[in-house]
Each structure stands twice: as C-alpha cells, then as structure tokens.
Scaffold this active site. Structure first.
Site, PDB file in Angstrom:
ATOM      1  N   GLY A  31       0.893  -1.169   0.013  1.00 34.27           N
ATOM      2  CA  GLY A  31       0.427  -0.210  -0.358  1.00 34.27           C
ATOM      3  C   GLY A  31       0.701   0.958   0.170  1.00 34.27           C
ATOM      4  O   GLY A  31       2.235   1.527  -0.630  1.00 34.27           O
ATOM      5  N   ALA A  32       0.266   2.596   0.680  1.00 31.94           N
ATOM      6  CA  ALA A  32       0.609   3.768  -0.059  1.00 31.94           C
ATOM      7  C   ALA A  32       1.333   3.936  -1.465  1.00 31.94           C
ATOM      8  O   ALA A  32       2.763   4.643  -1.595  1.00 31.94           O
ATOM      9  CB  ALA A  32       2.124   3.880   1.265  1.00 31.94           C
ATOM     10  N   HIS A  34       2.395   4.081  -5.078  1.00 35.57           N
ATOM     11  CA  HIS A  34       2.935   5.175  -5.634  1.00 35.57           C
ATOM     12  C   HIS A  34       3.202   5.251  -6.941  1.00 35.57           C
ATOM     13  O   HIS A  34       2.943   3.294  -7.588  1.00 35.57           O
ATOM     14  CB  HIS A  34       4.346   5.848  -4.903  1.00 35.57           C
ATOM     15  N   HIS A  37       4.511   1.349  -7.906  1.00 37.92           N
ATOM     16  CA  HIS A  37       3.613   0.465  -7.780  1.00 37.92           C
ATOM     17  C   HIS A  37       2.621   0.421  -9.478  1.00 37.92           C
ATOM     18  O   HIS A  37       2.436  -0.509 -10.301  1.00 37.92           O
ATOM     19  CB  HIS A  37       2.782   0.712  -6.822  1.00 37.92           C
ATOM     20  N   GLY A 149       8.794  -5.343  -8.523  1.00 41.09           N
ATOM     21  CA  GLY A 149       9.875  -4.384  -9.123  1.00 41.09           C
ATOM     22  C   GLY A 149      11.374  -4.474  -8.632  1.00 41.09           C
ATOM     23  O   GLY A 149      11.820  -4.894  -8.346  1.00 41.09           O
ATOM     24  N   LYS A 151      13.312  -2.440  -7.875  1.00 41.11           N
ATOM     25  CA  LYS A 151      13.435  -1.995  -7.057  1.00 41.11           C
ATOM     26  C   LYS A 151      14.074  -2.371  -5.936  1.00 41.11           C
ATOM     27  O   LYS A 151      15.704  -2.141  -4.743  1.00 41.11           O
ATOM     28  CB  LYS A 151      12.652  -1.015  -6.101  1.00 41.11           C
ATOM     29  N   GLN A 155      14.900  -9.159  -3.350  1.00 40.15           N
ATOM     30  CA  GLN A 155      13.439  -9.522  -3.379  1.00 40.15           C
ATOM     31  C   GLN A 155      13.378  -9.701  -4.586  1.00 40.15           C
ATOM     32  O   GLN A 155      12.710 -11.484  -4.601  1.00 40.15           O
ATOM     33  CB  GLN A 155      12.637  -8.382  -2.937  1.00 40.15           C
ATOM     34  N   VAL A 178      10.940   2.811 -10.804  1.00 41.02           N
ATOM     35  CA  VAL A 178      10.710   4.707 -10.962  1.00 41.02           C
ATOM     36  C   VAL A 178      10.838   5.092  -9.959  1.00 41.02           C
ATOM     37  O   VAL A 178      10.715   5.059  -8.909  1.00 41.02           O
ATOM     38  CB  VAL A 178       9.361   4.621 -10.878  1.00 41.02           C
ATOM     39  N   ARG A 189       8.417   4.646   1.438  1.00 42.09           N
ATOM     40  CA  ARG A 189       8.539   5.031   3.369  1.00 42.09           C
ATOM     41  C   ARG A 189       9.083   6.833   2.885  1.00 42.09           C
ATOM     42  O   ARG A 189       9.130   7.250   3.612  1.00 42.09           O
ATOM     43  CB  ARG A 189       9.632   4.458   3.115  1.00 42.09           C
TER      44      ARG A 189
HETATM   45  P1  AMP Z   1       6.156  -2.822  -1.596  1.00 45.27           P
HETATM   46  O1  AMP Z   1       4.784  -1.624  -1.183  1.00 45.27           O
HETATM   47  O2  AMP Z   1       6.911  -1.574  -1.068  1.00 45.27           O
HETATM   48  O3  AMP Z   1       6.256  -4.162  -1.034  1.00 45.27           O
HETATM   49  O4  AMP Z   1       6.267  -2.828  -3.219  1.00 45.27           O
HETATM   50  C1  AMP Z   1       5.347  -2.968  -3.910  1.00 45.27           C
HETATM   51  C2  AMP Z   1       6.340  -3.666  -5.289  1.00 45.27           C
HETATM   52  O5  AMP Z   1       6.262  -2.627  -5.706  1.00 45.27           O
HETATM   53  C3  AMP Z   1       7.276  -4.163  -5.211  1.00 45.27           C
HETATM   54  O6  AMP Z   1       7.742  -5.933  -6.389  1.00 45.27           O
HETATM   55  C4  AMP Z   1       8.452  -3.275  -5.341  1.00 45.27           C
HETATM   56  O7  AMP Z   1       8.985  -4.029  -5.477  1.00 45.27           O
HETATM   57  C5  AMP Z   1       7.679  -2.498  -6.061  1.00 45.27           C
HETATM   58  N1  AMP Z   1       7.928  -1.125  -5.804  1.00 45.27           N
HETATM   59  C6  AMP Z   1       8.460  -0.326  -4.796  1.00 45.27           C
HETATM   60  N2  AMP Z   1       9.028   0.686  -5.550  1.00 45.27           N
HETATM   61  C7  AMP Z   1       9.475   0.950  -6.403  1.00 45.27           C
HETATM   62  C8  AMP Z   1       9.416   1.831  -7.511  1.00 45.27           C
HETATM   63  N3  AMP Z   1      10.494   3.366  -7.155  1.00 45.27           N
HETATM   64  N4  AMP Z   1       9.879   1.477  -8.799  1.00 45.27           N
HETATM   65  C9  AMP Z   1       9.567  -0.095  -9.081  1.00 45.27           C
HETATM   66  N5  AMP Z   1       9.011  -0.938  -8.521  1.00 45.27           N
HETATM   67  C10 AMP Z   1       8.601  -0.778  -7.189  1.00 45.27           C
END
Ligand code: AMP
Length: 280
Positions: A31-32, A34, A37, A149, A151, A155, A178, A189
């Site tokens: 969530g949160a 951006h 995502h 991602g 990023k 993982q 991104v 974060r």
């Molecule tokens: P999270 O909500 O942080 O667990 O991220 C969910 C998914 O979004 C994961 O596969 C992350 O790698 C991907 N993600 C988070 N930030 C980015 C970003 N800046 N660019 C591309 N994918 C992202």
C-alpha cells in the site's frame, strides 16, 4: 473494481474469471501506492493480464517493530487510484485472515546464501516473511505472472527462488525502478522524509550513478569510498554500498571488467531506511 477482505470470496471471483480463460497477473504491495506500484500494474494491463492487487503490510517481514508501526497507510487514496486504473480485484486482508494461527513460528524456506548477504544479513527473518506471505498469495490467487520491481533487487531473486521451491509455473516479471525527477527511487517510505531529507536522499542515486560511470577494474574500493564519504556529508547513515555479482549476489571486491554486476545500497536518512540498486 472488486475489493475483497476475505480469501474465499476472492477465490470464488477468480475461479469465475478463469472460466473466461483470462491470464491473471498479481501485483503484491504494502500500500501507500505510488508511481512505482502503478508501473507494475500498467505492465500487467499492457500484457493483457487481469490485474489483481494485494495491499497487506506483512508483519512477518518486518524485523524492526518501529518500521512496521510507522509504515504509511493511505488506503482511501490507494483505492481511488486503483479504481481509475481499472484494476479488477483488490485484496486487503486483515492479519488474522492471512495468518489465522499467528505469524510467529511459520514455515521456513531454504534460501541459501541469498539470505546471508545485504538485506538478508541486515534484516534477519525479512526474506522468510516475504516468502511466507507470497506463498500464501500465490496459492490463493494462482496467478500466471507476478509483477515485481527491480527496486527490490534481492527480493526478486528471493521470489525466483521461492517459485523454484514451490515448483511453480508462475512467471516472475521484473519491472524497472521508477524514480523522482531527482533520481530518488519512489518508495512508500519517502512519505516519512522531510523536504530537506528528501533533497539529501537524492544523493544516493547521484553517488550510485557516479560509481557506475567511473567503475574500472582496480578502482572499485576507492570509488565506493568516495561515494560513501559524500553520502555521509549528505546525512546518510549507510549500512552498505557494495558491488555484487548480478546473478548470484555474491559480493565482488575485484572486478574483471566483464562480470555482470549490481551496485546495491541501503542506508538511513534520519529514521527512514532506504534501499536502491543499479545494474552495471
Ligand atoms: P512494496 O509496497 O514496497 O512492498 O512494493 C510492492 C512492489 O512494488 C514490489 O515489487 C516493489 O519492488 C515494487 N516497487 C516499489 N517501489 C518501486 C519503484 N520505485 N519502482 C518500481 N517498482 C517498485
């Protein structure tokens, strides 16, 4: 758009969708939401997948209770954005729904060396938690493809290992990172950074790009040290800034000029822990 909090209703919905022979793509998130995502979701949509998004702040993958408790939550805005993106199904379960018998003492995955380096070493138990949630989501949604991602480079490698362990046919599609105009990788974060911290946090990408463009066999350690010094000046408390083999993630101190590398970084800006990586 259908919003589910219960696994059995999501399962029934997806069983029906499968009768139409659709390909299902899952985008797991905490969530949160951006642009990072949304780019994963757009890739799934462009690929003709029925997009299923999960939003779950997974307690099992947090080794730091403060990080868990302060993790941003923006569900109403998230839902609005998902609606405008034409997402088919959103799954927002409660912790008890995912882990009815609690989230301590769950199953263990053999992640080998991957769990002993970088994020694995800095965040004990983190990747076990990632596997514990994703295994459950994969069994529930039975997607054709999972979109993740770059990023979170390590993982992605862990998920690839999990799919091997599960002997699964699910494909992993890794999407590019991104970034903000400043180069700072988008992250939920980042919401916790002050304006000044956000500006300083952009020095991470700048220094990583500097290392990437100047790297030559023989100057590895000196170059990393220059970057580390500059990051310190910008207020970063770095945990690591290191080169690793892009396929095995084993640390590389001496580069032969041909081995595929990834530059990995993690550090705290104020109380916020940020990670990033660049392929070399
Ligand atoms: P999270 O909500 O942080 O667990 O991220 C969910 C998914 O979004 C994961 O596969 C992350 O790698 C991907 N993600 C988070 N930030 C980015 C970003 N800046 N660019 C591309 N994918 C992202």
């Amino acid at each position: 758009m259908f919003v589910f909090t219960a696994s059995n209703s999501l399962r029934a919905h997806l069983d029906k969708a499968r009768e139409r022979n659709v390909k299902i793509g899952i985008i797991p998130t905490m969530g949160a939401l951006h642009e990072g995502h949304f780019s994963l979701m757009q890739t799934a949509i462009n690929g003709g997948f029925l997009p299923v998004v999960s939003i779950f702040v997974n307690p099992a993958q947090f080794n730091d209770i403060e990080d868990y408790e302060k993790y941003p939550s923006t569900i109403p805005q998230d839902l609005q954005q998902l609606y405008s993106m034409n997402i088919d199904a959103v799954y927002i379960p409660a912790v008890e729904e995912v882990y009815p018998r609690g989230w301590k003492n769950l199953e263990n995955y053999d992640l080998g060396e991957l769990e002993k380096v970088f994020e694995g070493a800095q965040r004990p138990g983190h990747f076990q938690g990632v596997c514990q949630i994703l295994h459950r989501l994969f069994n529930l949604v039975m997607p054709d493809t999972v979109f993740m991602g770059q990023k979170d480079y390590q993982q992605c490698m862990v998920v690839s290992r999990l799919l091997e362990i599960m002997q699964s046919r699910i494909k992993l599609e890794i999407c590019p990172t991104v970034r903000e105009a400043s180069g700072l990788a988008k992250s939920s974060r980042n919401l916790r950074l002050s304006d000044a911290e956000k500006e300083n946090a952009a020095s991470l990408y700048k220094n990583m790009t500097y290392v990437k463009t100047h790297l030559q066999p023989g100057n590895e350690m000196a170059l990393l040290q220059i970057a580390l010094n500059d990051l310190k000046l910008h207020g970063f408390n770095m945990e690591y800034l290191s080169l690793a083999n892009a396929k095995t993630l084993m640390p590389v101190e001496r580069w032969d000029g041909t081995e595929p590398l990834v530059l990995l970084a993690a550090g705290k800006m104020g109380s916020v822990r940020l990670i990033d990586n660049l392929l070399i």
